[in-house]
Design a protein around this motif. Structure first.
Motif, PDB file in Angstrom:
ATOM      1  N   ASP A  12       0.857  -1.183   0.000  1.00  0.00           N
ATOM      2  CA  ASP A  12       0.000   0.000   0.000  1.00  0.00           C
ATOM      3  C   ASP A  12       0.892   1.232   0.000  1.00  0.00           C
ATOM      4  O   ASP A  12       1.274   1.757   1.052  1.00  0.00           O
ATOM      5  CB  ASP A  12      -0.909  -0.014   1.221  1.00  0.00           C
ATOM      6  N   ALA A  13       1.208   1.696  -1.196  1.00  0.00           N
ATOM      7  CA  ALA A  13       2.215   2.756  -1.338  1.00  0.00           C
ATOM      8  C   ALA A  13       1.776   4.079  -0.720  1.00  0.00           C
ATOM      9  O   ALA A  13       2.609   4.941  -0.433  1.00  0.00           O
ATOM     10  CB  ALA A  13       2.532   2.965  -2.829  1.00  0.00           C
ATOM     11  N   GLN A  14       0.491   4.267  -0.501  1.00  0.00           N
ATOM     12  CA  GLN A  14       0.016   5.536   0.041  1.00  0.00           C
ATOM     13  C   GLN A  14       0.236   5.652   1.554  1.00  0.00           C
ATOM     14  O   GLN A  14       0.071   6.737   2.117  1.00  0.00           O
ATOM     15  CB  GLN A  14      -1.469   5.711  -0.275  1.00  0.00           C
ATOM     16  N   HIS A  15       0.581   4.553   2.209  1.00  0.00           N
ATOM     17  CA  HIS A  15       0.726   4.590   3.662  1.00  0.00           C
ATOM     18  C   HIS A  15       2.120   4.152   4.124  1.00  0.00           C
ATOM     19  O   HIS A  15       2.294   3.653   5.231  1.00  0.00           O
ATOM     20  CB  HIS A  15      -0.335   3.695   4.307  1.00  0.00           C
ATOM     21  N   ILE A  16       3.118   4.362   3.292  1.00  0.00           N
ATOM     22  CA  ILE A  16       4.481   4.001   3.674  1.00  0.00           C
ATOM     23  C   ILE A  16       5.000   4.935   4.760  1.00  0.00           C
ATOM     24  O   ILE A  16       4.533   6.073   4.910  1.00  0.00           O
ATOM     25  CB  ILE A  16       5.417   4.047   2.451  1.00  0.00           C
ATOM     26  N   SER A  17       5.980   4.447   5.519  1.00  0.00           N
ATOM     27  CA  SER A  17       6.582   5.270   6.569  1.00  0.00           C
ATOM     28  C   SER A  17       8.018   5.668   6.244  1.00  0.00           C
ATOM     29  O   SER A  17       8.560   6.594   6.868  1.00  0.00           O
ATOM     30  CB  SER A  17       6.547   4.526   7.905  1.00  0.00           C
ATOM     31  N   THR A  18       8.662   4.969   5.294  1.00  0.00           N
ATOM     32  CA  THR A  18      10.017   5.358   4.871  1.00  0.00           C
ATOM     33  C   THR A  18       9.974   6.796   4.390  1.00  0.00           C
ATOM     34  O   THR A  18       9.116   7.168   3.580  1.00  0.00           O
ATOM     35  CB  THR A  18      10.523   4.438   3.758  1.00  0.00           C
ATOM     36  N   ALA A  19      10.911   7.628   4.887  1.00  0.00           N
ATOM     37  CA  ALA A  19      10.786   9.061   4.625  1.00  0.00           C
ATOM     38  C   ALA A  19      12.132   9.734   4.366  1.00  0.00           C
ATOM     39  O   ALA A  19      13.170   9.321   4.898  1.00  0.00           O
ATOM     40  CB  ALA A  19      10.093   9.742   5.809  1.00  0.00           C
ATOM     41  N   LEU A  20      12.055  10.771   3.543  1.00  0.00           N
ATOM     42  CA  LEU A  20      13.167  11.698   3.338  1.00  0.00           C
ATOM     43  C   LEU A  20      12.957  12.890   4.262  1.00  0.00           C
ATOM     44  O   LEU A  20      11.906  13.538   4.231  1.00  0.00           O
ATOM     45  CB  LEU A  20      13.194  12.188   1.892  1.00  0.00           C
ATOM     46  N   THR A  21      13.952  13.158   5.095  1.00  0.00           N
ATOM     47  CA  THR A  21      13.894  14.318   5.978  1.00  0.00           C
ATOM     48  C   THR A  21      15.219  15.068   5.882  1.00  0.00           C
ATOM     49  O   THR A  21      16.109  14.668   5.124  1.00  0.00           O
ATOM     50  CB  THR A  21      13.615  13.899   7.432  1.00  0.00           C
ATOM     51  N   GLN A  22      15.369  16.123   6.687  1.00  0.00           N
ATOM     52  CA  GLN A  22      16.621  16.887   6.707  1.00  0.00           C
ATOM     53  C   GLN A  22      17.329  16.692   8.039  1.00  0.00           C
ATOM     54  O   GLN A  22      16.702  16.627   9.101  1.00  0.00           O
ATOM     55  CB  GLN A  22      16.333  18.373   6.487  1.00  0.00           C
ATOM     56  N   ASP A  23      18.641  16.573   7.960  1.00  0.00           N
ATOM     57  CA  ASP A  23      19.407  16.480   9.202  1.00  0.00           C
ATOM     58  C   ASP A  23      19.684  17.883   9.734  1.00  0.00           C
ATOM     59  O   ASP A  23      19.138  18.881   9.234  1.00  0.00           O
ATOM     60  CB  ASP A  23      20.701  15.697   8.979  1.00  0.00           C
ATOM     61  N   ASP A  24      20.529  17.974  10.733  1.00  0.00           N
ATOM     62  CA  ASP A  24      20.786  19.267  11.379  1.00  0.00           C
ATOM     63  C   ASP A  24      21.424  20.276  10.442  1.00  0.00           C
ATOM     64  O   ASP A  24      21.326  21.490  10.662  1.00  0.00           O
ATOM     65  CB  ASP A  24      21.683  19.069  12.606  1.00  0.00           C
ATOM     66  N   THR A  25      22.072  19.773   9.385  1.00  0.00           N
ATOM     67  CA  THR A  25      22.730  20.683   8.443  1.00  0.00           C
ATOM     68  C   THR A  25      21.819  21.045   7.272  1.00  0.00           C
ATOM     69  O   THR A  25      22.213  21.835   6.404  1.00  0.00           O
ATOM     70  CB  THR A  25      24.016  20.046   7.880  1.00  0.00           C
ATOM     71  N   GLY A  26      20.637  20.463   7.236  1.00  0.00           N
ATOM     72  CA  GLY A  26      19.723  20.736   6.130  1.00  0.00           C
ATOM     73  C   GLY A  26      19.845  19.752   4.986  1.00  0.00           C
ATOM     74  O   GLY A  26      19.107  19.854   4.001  1.00  0.00           O
ATOM     75  N   ALA A  27      20.779  18.796   5.105  1.00  0.00           N
ATOM     76  CA  ALA A  27      20.957  17.807   4.045  1.00  0.00           C
ATOM     77  C   ALA A  27      19.880  16.729   4.143  1.00  0.00           C
ATOM     78  O   ALA A  27      19.399  16.398   5.227  1.00  0.00           O
ATOM     79  CB  ALA A  27      22.342  17.170   4.152  1.00  0.00           C
ATOM     80  N   LEU A  28      19.508  16.172   2.994  1.00  0.00           N
ATOM     81  CA  LEU A  28      18.491  15.126   2.948  1.00  0.00           C
ATOM     82  C   LEU A  28      19.055  13.795   3.442  1.00  0.00           C
ATOM     83  O   LEU A  28      20.177  13.416   3.099  1.00  0.00           O
ATOM     84  CB  LEU A  28      17.966  14.943   1.529  1.00  0.00           C
TER      85      LEU A  28
END
Length: 374
Positions: A137-153
């Motif tokens: 169910d691709a609409q409810h995935i939890s794997t995520a792209l976020t930013q670290d403390d430096t702003g990098a993905l």
């Protein structure tokens, strides 16, 4: 002139017999794959669909009997190969779900980065969508792209039932990114400290090499994000739907070819009363051709594709159940190839979704025929 509906693939039999021979060996002796990699015809088959500019085997496969660019012909080839051994085909390097997605969403630079290795070495890839808690169910995935403390993905999460990752030099991961889903191009060897592959041990179709993947603060650059030039919905879910829609009939074709191989084995052992099974096989084959023609003409129908996959998987499981019930004990207990293909018959469920989802979609084909707006 109408094209031939059933191409003659018998000229490939001597090559495909290697799939049948080495399929059981690949389950315990991965090095046996080297023999298959030396067969130019087998490699050419597994590379069908790659962009011509990056397909070292383009033109190596004899094409007088069929056109690999015509989707119904390609489905028939996948079905024919699977009569010998679907698991061996799945173990081969070459074209994959991720390749289709990169063609759809990748920039010229991304396509060059992704496809260039195919010109020099056998390349395996992966396409990571499903997760332990939500399945496919691709609409409810939890794997995520976020930013670290430096702003990098950075990429964090876990994927499950992912084929090809154990050998892959590159692959795609579906991740949440803000309010949208994005496909991220990953080259595992560059991030050994942030990328973990755990081999799973499914019941059948071991050629898929199913794995669990874990991403721990894996660094990601903008150049690795597919679909950056597309609008939000086009970046993720639409690409997933397009790629899956072309993959579903292939899964059904492999299940159908496996059913053929098992029915043929039962025939050869003199088992009677298979007429109904053969009629079902030919009915599902006709549906496969119809769906292939519609897809090739740009008229793909999701509900019919789901119906095809449900019917093909149900048929192969039904035929497989007859092996233990109807074969003489001395045959069933000693024919290790049949035992392996029995296990494979119940493993197509691992590939692309669950039967419950497909049954819900397949219901639409009935309601549509009754005049429902569905």
């Amino acid at each position: 002139m109408a094209r031939k509906r059933v191409p003659d693939f018998s000229y490939l039999d001597n090559h495909l017999l290697k799939f049948a021979e080495f399929g059981p060996l690949l389950e315990t002796q991965p090095d046996a794959m080297e023999v298959l990699l030396q067969d130019e015809q087998l490699m050419a088959m597994s590379h069908i669909g790659l962009p011509k500019a990056y397909n070292h085997y383009y033109g190596a496969l004899k094409t007088e009997h069929f056109d690999p660019e015509v989707f119904p012909d390609f489905l028939q080839l996948a079905e024919y190969i699977s009569r010998f051994d679907a698991s061996s085909m799945l173990a081969m390097p070459g074209n994959s779900l991720s390749c289709r997605a990169v063609e759809v969403l990748g920039t010229e630079a991304q396509q060059e980065r992704f496809f260039r290795p195919f010109l020099s070495d056998p390349v395996w890839t992966f396409f990571a969508v499903s997760e332990p808690d939500v399945g496919s169910d691709a609409q409810h995935i939890s794997t995520a792209l976020t930013q670290d403390d430096t702003g990098a993905l950075i990429l964090n999460g876990r994927k499950y039932f992912i084929g090809g990752a154990q050998k892959a030099s590159t692959g795609l991961v579906l991740a949440k990114h803000g309010h949208h889903s994005r496909l991220v191009m990953i080259e595992p060897n560059q991030y050994p400290a942030h990328f973990q592959v755990e081999a799973l041990h499914p019941y059948g179709l071991l050629g898929t090499g199913l794995s669990a993947l874990t991403f721990s603060d894996l660094p990601v650059t903008e150049a690795q994000l597919l679909g950056s030039t597309q609008r939000g919905l086009r970046q993720g879910m639409n690409a997933i739907n397009y790629v899956f829609e072309k993959h579903r009939p292939l899964v059904a074709a492999m299940a159908l070819g496996t059913a053929y191989g098992l029915l043929n084995a039962l025939d050869q052992y003199g088992i009677k009363g298979l007429n109904d099974d053969w009629r079902q096989y030919h009915a599902v084959y006709a549906l496969m051709l119809r769906i292939g023609d519609d897809f090739h003409a740009g008229r793909a129908k999701v509900h019919l594709t789901s119906l095809l996959k449900v019917r093909a998987c149900r048929l192969v499981e039904s035929v497989a159940n007859q092996l233990a019930e109807r074969l003489p004990r001395e045959i069933w207990l000693t024919d290790y190839r049949l035992q392996k293909r029995y296990r494979d018959a119940f493993a197509f469920e691992y590939m692309e979704g669950t039967s419950n989802i497909h049954r819900l979609n397949a219901y639409r084909s009935f309601t549509a025929s009754q005049g429902s707006p569905l």
